[in-house]
Design an enzyme around this catalytic site. Structure first.
Site, PDB file in Angstrom:
ATOM      1  N   ASN A  26      54.458  96.272  17.293  1.00  0.00           N
ATOM      2  CA  ASN A  26      53.110  95.745  17.079  1.00  0.00           C
ATOM      3  C   ASN A  26      52.168  96.516  18.006  1.00  0.00           C
ATOM      4  O   ASN A  26      52.118  96.244  19.206  1.00  0.00           O
ATOM      5  CB  ASN A  26      53.133  94.242  17.411  1.00  0.00           C
ATOM      6  CG  ASN A  26      51.811  93.567  17.108  1.00  0.00           C
ATOM      7  OD1 ASN A  26      50.820  94.230  16.798  1.00  0.00           O
ATOM      8  ND2 ASN A  26      51.785  92.255  17.208  1.00  0.00           N
ATOM      9  N   ARG A 107      53.867  96.026  12.313  1.00  0.00           N
ATOM     10  CA  ARG A 107      52.845  95.064  11.918  1.00  0.00           C
ATOM     11  C   ARG A 107      51.538  95.830  11.719  1.00  0.00           C
ATOM     12  O   ARG A 107      51.071  96.514  12.631  1.00  0.00           O
ATOM     13  CB  ARG A 107      52.677  94.019  13.025  1.00  0.00           C
ATOM     14  CG  ARG A 107      51.643  93.013  12.670  1.00  0.00           C
ATOM     15  CD  ARG A 107      51.450  91.996  13.759  1.00  0.00           C
ATOM     16  NE  ARG A 107      50.478  91.024  13.308  1.00  0.00           N
ATOM     17  CZ  ARG A 107      49.934  90.129  14.089  1.00  0.00           C
ATOM     18  NH1 ARG A 107      50.286  90.057  15.352  1.00  0.00           N
ATOM     19  NH2 ARG A 107      49.067  89.283  13.610  1.00  0.00           N
ATOM     20  N   HIS A 196      46.867  86.787   9.491  1.00  0.00           N
ATOM     21  CA  HIS A 196      48.005  85.965   9.959  1.00  0.00           C
ATOM     22  C   HIS A 196      48.923  85.619   8.784  1.00  0.00           C
ATOM     23  O   HIS A 196      49.636  84.620   8.828  1.00  0.00           O
ATOM     24  CB  HIS A 196      47.557  84.621  10.584  1.00  0.00           C
ATOM     25  CG  HIS A 196      46.788  84.738  11.857  1.00  0.00           C
ATOM     26  ND1 HIS A 196      45.807  83.833  12.210  1.00  0.00           N
ATOM     27  CD2 HIS A 196      46.869  85.630  12.873  1.00  0.00           C
ATOM     28  CE1 HIS A 196      45.299  84.167  13.388  1.00  0.00           C
ATOM     29  NE2 HIS A 196      45.925  85.253  13.814  1.00  0.00           N
ATOM     30  N   HIS A 224      47.473  77.701  11.930  1.00  0.00           N
ATOM     31  CA  HIS A 224      47.958  78.684  12.919  1.00  0.00           C
ATOM     32  C   HIS A 224      46.916  78.730  14.034  1.00  0.00           C
ATOM     33  O   HIS A 224      45.836  79.314  13.880  1.00  0.00           O
ATOM     34  CB  HIS A 224      48.117  80.053  12.242  1.00  0.00           C
ATOM     35  CG  HIS A 224      48.518  81.147  13.194  1.00  0.00           C
ATOM     36  ND1 HIS A 224      49.758  81.744  13.177  1.00  0.00           N
ATOM     37  CD2 HIS A 224      47.838  81.756  14.198  1.00  0.00           C
ATOM     38  CE1 HIS A 224      49.830  82.656  14.130  1.00  0.00           C
ATOM     39  NE2 HIS A 224      48.667  82.689  14.760  1.00  0.00           N
ATOM     40  N   GLY A 226      46.354  79.950  17.570  1.00  0.00           N
ATOM     41  CA  GLY A 226      46.671  80.735  18.762  1.00  0.00           C
ATOM     42  C   GLY A 226      45.356  81.140  19.394  1.00  0.00           C
ATOM     43  O   GLY A 226      44.367  80.408  19.286  1.00  0.00           O
ATOM     44  N   ASN A 227      45.328  82.293  20.045  1.00  0.00           N
ATOM     45  CA  ASN A 227      44.046  82.764  20.547  1.00  0.00           C
ATOM     46  C   ASN A 227      43.144  83.076  19.344  1.00  0.00           C
ATOM     47  O   ASN A 227      41.986  82.693  19.301  1.00  0.00           O
ATOM     48  CB  ASN A 227      44.268  83.986  21.431  1.00  0.00           C
ATOM     49  CG  ASN A 227      43.083  84.221  22.326  1.00  0.00           C
ATOM     50  OD1 ASN A 227      42.304  83.298  22.587  1.00  0.00           O
ATOM     51  ND2 ASN A 227      42.908  85.441  22.759  1.00  0.00           N
ATOM     52  N   GLY A 228      43.712  83.741  18.330  1.00  0.00           N
ATOM     53  CA  GLY A 228      43.072  83.773  17.015  1.00  0.00           C
ATOM     54  C   GLY A 228      43.579  82.552  16.258  1.00  0.00           C
ATOM     55  O   GLY A 228      44.684  82.089  16.533  1.00  0.00           O
ATOM     56  N   ARG A 257      36.259  83.988  19.286  1.00  0.00           N
ATOM     57  CA  ARG A 257      35.499  84.217  18.045  1.00  0.00           C
ATOM     58  C   ARG A 257      34.823  82.925  17.597  1.00  0.00           C
ATOM     59  O   ARG A 257      35.403  81.844  17.696  1.00  0.00           O
ATOM     60  CB  ARG A 257      36.413  84.712  16.919  1.00  0.00           C
ATOM     61  CG  ARG A 257      37.064  86.042  17.185  1.00  0.00           C
ATOM     62  CD  ARG A 257      37.759  86.555  15.927  1.00  0.00           C
ATOM     63  NE  ARG A 257      38.680  87.621  16.253  1.00  0.00           N
ATOM     64  CZ  ARG A 257      40.001  87.566  16.049  1.00  0.00           C
ATOM     65  NH1 ARG A 257      40.563  86.495  15.494  1.00  0.00           N
ATOM     66  NH2 ARG A 257      40.764  88.581  16.386  1.00  0.00           N
ATOM     67  N   ASP A 298      41.300  80.265  27.165  1.00  0.00           N
ATOM     68  CA  ASP A 298      42.665  79.739  27.122  1.00  0.00           C
ATOM     69  C   ASP A 298      42.617  78.211  27.041  1.00  0.00           C
ATOM     70  O   ASP A 298      41.977  77.560  27.860  1.00  0.00           O
ATOM     71  CB  ASP A 298      43.407  80.175  28.384  1.00  0.00           C
ATOM     72  CG  ASP A 298      44.886  79.868  28.290  1.00  0.00           C
ATOM     73  OD1 ASP A 298      45.241  78.676  28.197  1.00  0.00           O
ATOM     74  OD2 ASP A 298      45.683  80.813  28.281  1.00  0.00           O
ATOM     75  N   MET A 299      43.296  77.665  26.038  1.00  0.00           N
ATOM     76  CA  MET A 299      43.224  76.216  25.803  1.00  0.00           C
ATOM     77  C   MET A 299      43.705  75.416  27.020  1.00  0.00           C
ATOM     78  O   MET A 299      43.198  74.343  27.298  1.00  0.00           O
ATOM     79  CB  MET A 299      44.029  75.867  24.550  1.00  0.00           C
ATOM     80  CG  MET A 299      43.890  74.463  24.063  1.00  0.00           C
ATOM     81  SD  MET A 299      42.180  73.917  23.784  1.00  0.00           S
ATOM     82  CE  MET A 299      41.814  74.642  22.201  1.00  0.00           C
ATOM     83  N   ARG A 300      44.672  75.963  27.764  1.00  0.00           N
ATOM     84  CA  ARG A 300      45.155  75.228  28.949  1.00  0.00           C
ATOM     85  C   ARG A 300      44.059  75.110  29.996  1.00  0.00           C
ATOM     86  O   ARG A 300      43.863  74.052  30.595  1.00  0.00           O
ATOM     87  CB  ARG A 300      46.375  75.944  29.554  1.00  0.00           C
ATOM     88  CG  ARG A 300      47.608  75.792  28.705  1.00  0.00           C
ATOM     89  CD  ARG A 300      48.649  76.807  29.068  1.00  0.00           C
ATOM     90  NE  ARG A 300      48.221  78.145  28.640  1.00  0.00           N
ATOM     91  CZ  ARG A 300      49.008  79.194  28.510  1.00  0.00           C
ATOM     92  NH1 ARG A 300      50.269  79.091  28.807  1.00  0.00           N
ATOM     93  NH2 ARG A 300      48.552  80.349  28.090  1.00  0.00           N
ATOM     94  N   GLY A 346      50.450  79.318  19.601  1.00  0.00           N
ATOM     95  CA  GLY A 346      50.358  78.848  20.992  1.00  0.00           C
ATOM     96  C   GLY A 346      49.775  77.457  21.171  1.00  0.00           C
ATOM     97  O   GLY A 346      50.387  76.589  21.790  1.00  0.00           O
ATOM     98  N   GLU A 400      56.828  85.464  14.067  1.00  0.00           N
ATOM     99  CA  GLU A 400      56.297  86.570  13.262  1.00  0.00           C
ATOM    100  C   GLU A 400      57.218  87.779  13.281  1.00  0.00           C
ATOM    101  O   GLU A 400      57.384  88.444  12.255  1.00  0.00           O
ATOM    102  CB  GLU A 400      54.898  86.934  13.762  1.00  0.00           C
ATOM    103  CG  GLU A 400      53.877  85.874  13.346  1.00  0.00           C
ATOM    104  CD  GLU A 400      52.486  86.165  13.856  1.00  0.00           C
ATOM    105  OE1 GLU A 400      52.233  85.908  15.043  1.00  0.00           O
ATOM    106  OE2 GLU A 400      51.665  86.637  13.075  1.00  0.00           O
TER     107      GLU A 400
HETATM  108  P1  AMP Z   1      49.105  82.811  20.695  1.00  0.00           P
HETATM  109  O1  AMP Z   1      47.920  83.633  20.287  1.00  0.00           O
HETATM  110  O2  AMP Z   1      49.830  82.169  19.564  1.00  0.00           O
HETATM  111  O3  AMP Z   1      50.005  83.520  21.666  1.00  0.00           O
HETATM  112  O4  AMP Z   1      48.487  81.587  21.507  1.00  0.00           O
HETATM  113  C1  AMP Z   1      47.830  81.801  22.726  1.00  0.00           C
HETATM  114  C2  AMP Z   1      47.096  80.548  23.126  1.00  0.00           C
HETATM  115  O5  AMP Z   1      47.998  79.424  23.120  1.00  0.00           O
HETATM  116  C3  AMP Z   1      46.587  80.636  24.557  1.00  0.00           C
HETATM  117  O6  AMP Z   1      45.281  81.109  24.567  1.00  0.00           O
HETATM  118  C4  AMP Z   1      46.636  79.224  25.032  1.00  0.00           C
HETATM  119  O7  AMP Z   1      45.350  78.682  24.905  1.00  0.00           O
HETATM  120  C5  AMP Z   1      47.525  78.485  24.071  1.00  0.00           C
HETATM  121  N1  AMP Z   1      48.659  77.843  24.753  1.00  0.00           N
HETATM  122  C6  AMP Z   1      49.821  78.397  25.114  1.00  0.00           C
HETATM  123  N2  AMP Z   1      50.599  77.480  25.731  1.00  0.00           N
HETATM  124  C7  AMP Z   1      49.906  76.325  25.746  1.00  0.00           C
HETATM  125  C8  AMP Z   1      50.159  75.009  26.247  1.00  0.00           C
HETATM  126  N3  AMP Z   1      51.304  74.707  26.845  1.00  0.00           N
HETATM  127  N4  AMP Z   1      49.189  74.084  26.064  1.00  0.00           N
HETATM  128  C9  AMP Z   1      48.033  74.396  25.453  1.00  0.00           C
HETATM  129  N5  AMP Z   1      47.743  75.605  24.974  1.00  0.00           N
HETATM  130  C10 AMP Z   1      48.650  76.562  25.118  1.00  0.00           C
END
Ligand code: AMP
Length: 424
Positions: A26, A107, A196, A224, A226-228, A257, A298-300, A346, A400
């Protein structure tokens, strides 16, 4: 419906092991992620990432057999990055010569209207991916570079391109057509492509398999997150709508975004704030979403700010959830009957609060989460809705790289696409 224990589920991929392992690559603009995958069981035999390619100081992380090796070093370009990764396979393991690589899977972000399934790469395919650069100026050039280098360094195995847009080539015209002047749209390829796709297809198929149902018999909304982030409505394994459009900018609120905005925001800011097209592109792709609203993508971190009482973070969370809920409602209407709402990626896999917030108030539509089930953590697909709910709410980890690896085997062997394989 309930989860069928894994030992009782037929594995339609059991024959794929005869073909050895698949190296999945990727390539991003400044990174190269790689994973050596067993296409049967799905486990990553080894994985790694080269980051900050082209900068004065880069890094590589390689994981094999539970051990992670990290190094800081300058990596001038993608050719050097792939050489570095191949060297680590030799030095730390597993030796690729012993791993029996069957294919290399790449990818590729944008396949335009030309690619509706994975293809074995030849010079024409490389040229076609290059021609699609205007539709994905940030992504396709890096993909082409990764492919060219890999074909040179791993010349003895077939290389396969797996497109993020391919699954959504099956969208109906009413879902992919923008209501703008048809001649302008046709001349410039302006339509909804969706992204995606590998993840949406994998999750819709996985839902059917773990429930012991045929994918053809289920209607699923896949979220889905994630960050996206993107949503899709899948009827019987075939997508009927998705939230991303010409580019990954449309739809849900994401990390950086904006997702949907009135297109006139662009004209307004160009005329009144004197912003250039490039500045507006950066604004909507990199300085918007929950980051634009709260400073955190970042959601956390966003959740931490919410818990500390930060009002901007609270609003960002509410806007994020509100948009998601609107898409769930829209896709309920598009599908008419929804068997499963599946959360993945995520945020979708890890954030119970987002899942609860999206489903709250939908009890009248048969959608709800059970607090205890929602809070439980597991790496396996699971049901988080209460027994009375008429729609199952599930958490289904996306894989993926595995999906790409299986599609590579299918492309090389001319097998049926995996999403169409019935669960038996
Ligand atoms: P991805 O693009 O699928 O790798 O997802 C990344 C995003 O998942 C990060 O920006 C986080 O905001 C979120 N993430 C990952 N772990 C956690 C968690 N334990 N709780 C909440 N959000 C999470």
């Amino acid at each position: 419906m309930s989860i069928v224990p894994e030992s009782e589920r037929p594995n339609p991929y059991s024959a794929y092991g005869a073909h050895g392992s698949v190296l999945v690559l990727n390539s991003g603009s400044s990174s190269l992620k790689y994973q050596l995958v067993n296409p049967v069981g799905g486990e990553a035999i080894a994985a790694g990432i080269v980051e900050r390619i082209g900068e004065s100081s880069g890094s590589v992380r390689h994981t094999y057999a539970g051990n992670t090796t990290e190094r800081e070093l300058e990596v001038p370009n993608h050719a050097a990055a792939l050489r570095l990764a191949l060297g680590l396979f030799d030095e730390i393991g597993p030796r690729l010569a012993d791993a029996g690589i069957h294919a290399v899977g790449h990818r590729v972000v944008h396949g335009g209207e030309r690619f509706s399934r994975p293809v074995v790469i030849d010079d024409d395919v490389v040229a076609a991916i290059h021609e699609l650069v205007p539709l994905a100026p940030l992504h396709n050039p890096a993909n082409v570079q990764g492919i060219e280098v890999a074909r040179e360094l791993l010349a003895d195995v077939p290389h396969v391109a797996v497109f993020d847009t391919a699954f959504f080539q099956a969208l109906p015209p009413a879902a992919y057509t923008y209501a703008i002047d048809r001649d302008v749209a046709r001349a410039h390829g302006v339509r909804r492509y969706g992204f995606h796709g590998t993840s949406h297809q994998y999750v819709a198929g996985k839902v059917a398999r773990v429930l012991g149902r045929r994918v053809q018999d289920l209607n699923t909304i896949v979220l889905h997150l994630g960050n996206g982030a993107s949503a899709s409505a899948v009827r019987g394994g075939v997508p009927v709508d998705t939230s991303m459009g010409l580019t990954p900018l449309e739809g849900l609120v994401m990390g950086t975004r904006s997702g949907d905005v009135d297109p006139a925001v662009v004209f307004h800011l160009a005329r009144n704030a004197g912003m250039s097209i490039d500045e507006l592109d950066t604004l909507l792709n990199k300085r918007s979403g929950v980051k634009g609203l709260s400073g955190e993508n970042d959601m956390r971190q966003l959740r931490r700010l919410v818990e500390e009482g930060d009002e901007d973070a609270s609003l960002a969370f509410d806007v994020y959830v509100h948009r998601l809920k609107k898409y769930v409602g829209a896709y309920l209407a598009v599908l008419g009957r929804v068997d499963v709402v599946a959360f993945t990626a995520g945020v979708g896999e890890n954030d119970a609060r987002v899942r609860a917030a999206v489903c709250s108030g939908l009890e009248g539509l048969g959608i709800a989460v059970d607090e205890e089930r929602n809070a439980a953590r597991a790496g396996e697909p699971r049901i988080i809705s209460p027994d009375w709910a008429t729609t199952l709410v599930m958490v289904v980890p996306t894989m993926e790289e595995l999906a790409i690896a299986r599609q590579c085997v299918e492309a090389v062997e001319g097998l049926q696409p995996s999403a169409a394989v019935p669960a038996g």
